[in-house]
Write an enzyme that holds these catalytic residues in place. Structure first.
Site, PDB file in Angstrom:
ATOM      1  N   CYS A 106       0.907  -1.548  -0.157  1.00  0.00           N
ATOM      2  CA  CYS A 106      -0.380   0.255  -0.147  1.00  0.00           C
ATOM      3  C   CYS A 106       0.615   1.214  -0.156  1.00  0.00           C
ATOM      4  O   CYS A 106       1.666   1.277   0.537  1.00  0.00           O
ATOM      5  CB  CYS A 106      -1.418  -0.059   1.013  1.00  0.00           C
ATOM      6  SG  CYS A 106      -0.582   1.237   2.809  1.00  0.00           S
ATOM      7  N   GLU A 107       0.338   2.188  -1.522  1.00  0.00           N
ATOM      8  CA  GLU A 107       1.372   3.356  -1.176  1.00  0.00           C
ATOM      9  C   GLU A 107       1.595   4.372   0.022  1.00  0.00           C
ATOM     10  O   GLU A 107       2.059   4.942   0.058  1.00  0.00           O
ATOM     11  CB  GLU A 107       1.084   4.070  -2.436  1.00  0.00           C
ATOM     12  CG  GLU A 107      -0.003   4.657  -2.321  1.00  0.00           C
ATOM     13  CD  GLU A 107      -0.275   5.529  -3.731  1.00  0.00           C
ATOM     14  OE1 GLU A 107      -0.172   5.528  -4.357  1.00  0.00           O
ATOM     15  OE2 GLU A 107      -1.609   6.214  -3.227  1.00  0.00           O
ATOM     16  N   HIS A 108       0.172   4.265   0.848  1.00  0.00           N
ATOM     17  CA  HIS A 108       0.173   4.872   2.452  1.00  0.00           C
ATOM     18  C   HIS A 108       1.014   4.569   3.335  1.00  0.00           C
ATOM     19  O   HIS A 108       1.571   5.753   4.808  1.00  0.00           O
ATOM     20  CB  HIS A 108      -1.347   4.520   3.008  1.00  0.00           C
ATOM     21  CG  HIS A 108      -2.014   5.675   1.937  1.00  0.00           C
ATOM     22  ND1 HIS A 108      -3.389   4.690   0.694  1.00  0.00           N
ATOM     23  CD2 HIS A 108      -1.989   6.140   1.298  1.00  0.00           C
ATOM     24  CE1 HIS A 108      -3.630   5.469   0.618  1.00  0.00           C
ATOM     25  NE2 HIS A 108      -3.683   6.550   0.267  1.00  0.00           N
ATOM     26  N   HIS A 109       1.135   3.113   3.490  1.00  0.00           N
ATOM     27  CA  HIS A 109       1.407   2.355   4.828  1.00  0.00           C
ATOM     28  C   HIS A 109       3.198   1.672   4.275  1.00  0.00           C
ATOM     29  O   HIS A 109       3.924   1.151   5.050  1.00  0.00           O
ATOM     30  CB  HIS A 109       0.958   1.487   5.695  1.00  0.00           C
ATOM     31  CG  HIS A 109      -0.162   2.341   5.843  1.00  0.00           C
ATOM     32  ND1 HIS A 109      -1.093   2.881   5.131  1.00  0.00           N
ATOM     33  CD2 HIS A 109       0.038   3.334   6.820  1.00  0.00           C
ATOM     34  CE1 HIS A 109      -1.787   3.275   6.475  1.00  0.00           C
ATOM     35  NE2 HIS A 109      -1.495   3.941   7.205  1.00  0.00           N
ATOM     36  N   GLN A 147      -5.791   0.044  -4.406  1.00  0.00           N
ATOM     37  CA  GLN A 147      -6.200  -1.421  -4.922  1.00  0.00           C
ATOM     38  C   GLN A 147      -6.882  -0.700  -5.900  1.00  0.00           C
ATOM     39  O   GLN A 147      -6.755  -1.184  -6.896  1.00  0.00           O
ATOM     40  CB  GLN A 147      -7.213  -2.020  -3.423  1.00  0.00           C
ATOM     41  CG  GLN A 147      -8.505  -2.856  -4.455  1.00  0.00           C
ATOM     42  CD  GLN A 147      -9.327  -4.052  -3.132  1.00  0.00           C
ATOM     43  OE1 GLN A 147      -8.152  -3.958  -1.845  1.00  0.00           O
ATOM     44  NE2 GLN A 147     -10.369  -4.031  -3.404  1.00  0.00           N
ATOM     45  N   HIS A 175      -5.796  -5.321   3.878  1.00  0.00           N
ATOM     46  CA  HIS A 175      -5.621  -5.337   3.887  1.00  0.00           C
ATOM     47  C   HIS A 175      -4.279  -4.906   5.220  1.00  0.00           C
ATOM     48  O   HIS A 175      -4.623  -4.694   6.392  1.00  0.00           O
ATOM     49  CB  HIS A 175      -5.582  -2.948   3.631  1.00  0.00           C
ATOM     50  CG  HIS A 175      -5.976  -3.288   1.889  1.00  0.00           C
ATOM     51  ND1 HIS A 175      -5.518  -2.369   1.581  1.00  0.00           N
ATOM     52  CD2 HIS A 175      -6.939  -3.862   1.808  1.00  0.00           C
ATOM     53  CE1 HIS A 175      -6.218  -1.990   0.670  1.00  0.00           C
ATOM     54  NE2 HIS A 175      -7.172  -3.269   0.148  1.00  0.00           N
ATOM     55  N   CYS A 177      -2.211  -2.589   6.921  1.00  0.00           N
ATOM     56  CA  CYS A 177      -2.021  -1.850   7.249  1.00  0.00           C
ATOM     57  C   CYS A 177      -2.414  -1.900   7.843  1.00  0.00           C
ATOM     58  O   CYS A 177      -2.835  -0.894   9.259  1.00  0.00           O
ATOM     59  CB  CYS A 177      -1.108  -0.688   6.817  1.00  0.00           C
ATOM     60  SG  CYS A 177      -2.902  -0.354   4.822  1.00  0.00           S
TER      61      CYS A 177
HETATM   62 ZN   LIG Z   1      -2.258   1.321   3.415  1.00  0.00          ZN
END
Ligand SMILES: [Zn+2]
Ligand SMILES: [Zn+2]
Length: 215
Positions: A106-109, A147, A175, A177
């Site tokens: 995931c690009e956020h975490h 996703q 996910h 994260c």
């Molecule tokens: Zn994430």
């Protein structure tokens, strides 16, 4: 190998692959391993054991391998021609593949999310080998992404490669994260669907797609 992508006639779908080939010099990789050693130690990992002394190097390597979708997949170029007569069969017969397992970051975490993809299309003039659908899913999953984007990229690239009558993509994933940090006790799967062409206007095709996928 790289020049395979510059073959005539393939340009139209190369853009949708959004490649970003990495070239990381050895010396820079050593530096990353140093950063990782510092972080992992501060976070609590003892790197002074035979089992962990190489962990920073392995971690950097694992991250690199898990994101190799940026580098492309030369085996994704071959498209076969069919003879579409434009009849009702042509507009209604679906090619469906799934479940296709995928792992993404995931690009956020920068933590993994993983699940299954189902891909369908209604062939017109071009088809591709079934195994290529798996490669296509992995091309976009093995990146830092979300996703929704994986689904869009699969749909757009199939559209550009095959000019089919329609494309359907369904993804479901867990996910980490969310799950690893205990935000939710029982984390549900996140589900996303993408429709192109005939699927957008024809609910029967969508229902048949889900049924064929066993969903
Ligand atoms: Zn994430
Ligand atoms: Zn057709």
């Amino acid at each position: 190998m790289d020049t395979d992508y510059e073959l005539d006639g393939h340009e139209d779908f190369q853009a949708t692959m959004e490649l970003n080939r990495r070239q990381i010099p050895e010396e820079q990789l050593r530096k990353f391993e140093g950063y990782m050693a510092e972080m992992l130690t501060a976070l609590g990992l003892d790197l002074n054991t035979p089992a962990t002394v190489d962990t920073p190097r392995r971690f950097v390597r694992a991250l690199y391998d898990s994101t190799e979708g940026y580098d492309g997949d030369p085996k994704l170029l071959k498209v076969f021609h069919t003879e579409c007569r434009g009849g009702p069969d042509c507009r209604l017969s679906q090619v469906i593949e799934g479940p296709i397992q995928f792992f993404a970051l995931c690009e956020h975490h920068a933590l993994p999310f993983h699940g299954q993809a189902y891909v369908g299309y209604i062939a017109h003039e071009n088809i591709i080998g079934i195994s290529k659908l798996t490669r296509l899913v992995r091309l976009f999953a093995k990146r830092f992404t979300v996703q929704e984007r994986i689904g869009q990229q699969i749909a757009d690239t199939l559209d550009a490669m095959l000019h089919p009558h329609g494309v359907a993509v369904y993804l479901e994933a867990h996910h980490l994260c969310t799950q690893m940090r205990g935000v939710r006790e029982v984390a549900p799967k996140t589900r996303t669907t993408f429709w192109r062409g005939e699927y957008e206007s024809n609910p029967e095709l969508r229902a048949e797609f889900f049924k064929a996928c066993g969903l």
